[in-house]
Each structure stands twice: as structure tokens, then as C-alpha cells.
Design a protein around this motif. Structure first.
Motif, PDB file in Angstrom:
ATOM      1  N   ARG A  96       2.705  -1.471   0.614  1.00  0.00           N
ATOM      2  CA  ARG A  96       2.005  -0.199   0.821  1.00  0.00           C
ATOM      3  C   ARG A  96       0.528  -0.433   1.097  1.00  0.00           C
ATOM      4  O   ARG A  96      -0.075   0.223   1.961  1.00  0.00           O
ATOM      5  CB  ARG A  96       2.181   0.663  -0.442  1.00  0.00           C
ATOM      6  CG  ARG A  96       1.556   2.052  -0.358  1.00  0.00           C
ATOM      7  CD  ARG A  96       2.438   3.020   0.397  1.00  0.00           C
ATOM      8  NE  ARG A  96       1.899   4.365   0.357  1.00  0.00           N
ATOM      9  CZ  ARG A  96       2.242   5.284  -0.543  1.00  0.00           C
ATOM     10  NH1 ARG A  96       3.130   4.983  -1.490  1.00  0.00           N
ATOM     11  NH2 ARG A  96       1.720   6.491  -0.495  1.00  0.00           N
ATOM     12  N   LEU A  97      -0.067  -1.393   0.386  1.00  0.00           N
ATOM     13  CA  LEU A  97      -1.486  -1.681   0.576  1.00  0.00           C
ATOM     14  C   LEU A  97      -1.776  -2.279   1.949  1.00  0.00           C
ATOM     15  O   LEU A  97      -2.891  -2.145   2.472  1.00  0.00           O
ATOM     16  CB  LEU A  97      -1.980  -2.625  -0.518  1.00  0.00           C
ATOM     17  CG  LEU A  97      -2.174  -1.999  -1.908  1.00  0.00           C
ATOM     18  CD1 LEU A  97      -2.449  -3.081  -2.947  1.00  0.00           C
ATOM     19  CD2 LEU A  97      -3.329  -0.994  -1.878  1.00  0.00           C
ATOM     20  N   LEU A  98      -0.803  -2.967   2.537  1.00  0.00           N
ATOM     21  CA  LEU A  98      -1.005  -3.530   3.869  1.00  0.00           C
ATOM     22  C   LEU A  98      -1.250  -2.434   4.905  1.00  0.00           C
ATOM     23  O   LEU A  98      -2.039  -2.604   5.840  1.00  0.00           O
ATOM     24  CB  LEU A  98       0.214  -4.368   4.272  1.00  0.00           C
ATOM     25  CG  LEU A  98       0.420  -5.687   3.529  1.00  0.00           C
ATOM     26  CD1 LEU A  98       1.702  -6.362   4.008  1.00  0.00           C
ATOM     27  CD2 LEU A  98      -0.768  -6.618   3.721  1.00  0.00           C
ATOM     28  N   SER A  99      -0.575  -1.315   4.738  1.00  0.00           N
ATOM     29  CA  SER A  99      -0.730  -0.204   5.680  1.00  0.00           C
ATOM     30  C   SER A  99      -1.720   0.849   5.197  1.00  0.00           C
ATOM     31  O   SER A  99      -2.306   1.563   5.995  1.00  0.00           O
ATOM     32  CB  SER A  99       0.630   0.467   5.928  1.00  0.00           C
ATOM     33  OG  SER A  99       1.189   0.934   4.712  1.00  0.00           O
ATOM     34  N   GLU A 100      -1.924   0.908   3.876  1.00  0.00           N
ATOM     35  CA  GLU A 100      -2.866   1.873   3.300  1.00  0.00           C
ATOM     36  C   GLU A 100      -3.769   1.160   2.296  1.00  0.00           C
ATOM     37  O   GLU A 100      -3.505   1.181   1.100  1.00  0.00           O
ATOM     38  CB  GLU A 100      -2.115   3.009   2.601  1.00  0.00           C
ATOM     39  CG  GLU A 100      -1.159   3.778   3.492  1.00  0.00           C
ATOM     40  CD  GLU A 100      -0.406   4.839   2.718  1.00  0.00           C
ATOM     41  OE1 GLU A 100      -1.010   5.458   1.815  1.00  0.00           O
ATOM     42  OE2 GLU A 100       0.796   5.027   2.984  1.00  0.00           O
TER      43      GLU A 100
END
Length: 211
Positions: free
Chosen positions: A15-19
Motif C-alpha cells: 500500500r505504501l508503494l502506491s500511497e
């Protein structure tokens, strides 16, 4: 909990990779809920009475001593998904679960190693707090409790499966009482030694990896 942690860590990373600004939401429960849950279960009169009656005049199931030096042995058997699917379908037809079906087979196997029909084994239960987000609270919430079964000589497989299902449904109401509290309830004075069982059943399903 390890599988839950790994799954949550992986999903958060993805999730952190995209957000990059993503922050996981706070849980609606804490470890305080777990402590209160165990305390409440230990003081529940119905549960205390259940364990007194369930373990009255129990017989300890002692494994036969073969004279060999104690050693930890780990065996792994891959039975394949085909057999699992067949067992799950059979369990559904019997109005039970795969876990309870496996427990019935385990009890029958243990019965073959003893002369009587009254045996007590350990059963690993999940005593997570029954509150919102309790499933996501990381930690070890395992409680190995006594499971007493009377496997009669003329009991059919259908009878054994129904018997285990009935026992497990009743046990569900009282499984949050910690093991050391169960010893207190039955007034056991053996100290640190486990006086009740030497073998236990632990059904593990890593379903959280699919989330």
C-alpha cells in the motif's frame, strides 16, 4: 499471530508503494481487552462449574514408555489438496468442520493406545478478545485446555463425529478460561507440572495468508 503480522506487514508495504502517505488505522481494541476477557472468563460461575464437572475423576492419558531417550521428532506429510477437498466436503455433509473431523480421527487414534475409553488430551484454543478488531491484535492468544472424550467401544464414526461436534460447541463457551485457572478451579496442587494431559491436538489454518 506470526502469519497475521507477516500478512499485515506485506499488505502495508504494498500500500505504501502506491500511497506513500498511507497510515494504518488505529485498532479499536488493546491488550487491556485481552486481560479483562480472561479475568471475566475466570470468574464466570458457569465456566467454573463446567470445568469442575468436566474434569471430575478424570484419568490421565499416559503414553507408554518405550525405554528410549527422549527426542524431539518432526514429521511432515503432504496429503495434497485433493484429499483436503474431499474431507471438507465430507465434513460439510456431516454438519461439522474439517477441524472437528480431524479431532475425531485424532481421538480415535489415541484411543487405540489405551485400554479404557475415557481419555483427556490437550486442545489448543484461540482466546483472542471477542471485541471489534480483536482478530488483528498481534500476540500469542493460544490456550491449551483439557478436552475429555469418552470413546465407547461400539461408537460408529458418525456417532463419534456428532459427539465431538457437540462437545466442541459446548466447550466454545468456556475455552477462554486460562489453563492455570482451570487447575485452580479443580483444586489441583501439583505445582508447575501439567497433571492433566501429555498429548495435545493443534489444528493450524493459515487462512490469513489469503487476505
Amino acid at each position: 499471530s506470526l502469519s497475521s503480522f507477516i500478512t499485515e506487514l506485506n499488505n502495508t508495504y504494498v500500500r505504501l508503494l502506491s500511497e506513500p502517505g498511507y497510515r494504518p488505522p488505529l485498532l479499536r481494541c488493546t491488550y487491556r481487552d485481552q486481560i479483562l476477557s480472561e479475568m471475566a472468563a475466570s470468574m464466570n460461575e458457569a465456566s467454573c462449574q463446567y470445568w469442575k464437572e468436566e474434569l471430575e475423576d478424570y484419568n490421565r492419558f499416559n503414553l507408554v514408555n518405550n525405554g528410549k531417550k527422549h527426542a524431539f521428532v518432526y514429521e511432515y506429510f503432504d496429503l495434497g489438496m485433493d484429499l483436503r477437498e474431499k474431507l471438507e466436503a465430507f465434513a460439510a455433509r456431516q454438519s461439522t468442520s474439517l477441524k472437528h473431523l480431524c479431532l475425531a480421527a485424532y481421538l480415535y487414534s489415541m484411543k487405540m493406545l489405551m485400554y479404557g475409553n475415557d481419555l483427556v488430551v490437550g486442545l489448543v484454543a484461540n482466546n483472542r478478545p471477542l471485541v471489534p478488531d480483536g482478530e488483528e491484535l498481534l500476540g500469542c492468544y493460544l490456550n491449551t485446555i483439557p478436552f475429555r472424550a469418552k470413546v465407547e467401544k461400539d461408537m460408529t464414526w458418525k456417532g463419534l463425529i456428532d459427539y465431538v461436534e457437540m462437545k466442541m460447541r459446548e466447550l466454545k463457551k468456556h475455552e477462554q478460561v486460562p489453563f492455570f485457572e482451570i487447575l485452580r478451579i479443580i483444586n489441583d496442587q501439583s505445582g508447575y507440572e501439567n497433571p492433566i494431559y501429555d498429548v495435545s491436538f493443534n489444528y493450524i489454518d493459515f487462512r490469513v495468508f489469503n487476505d
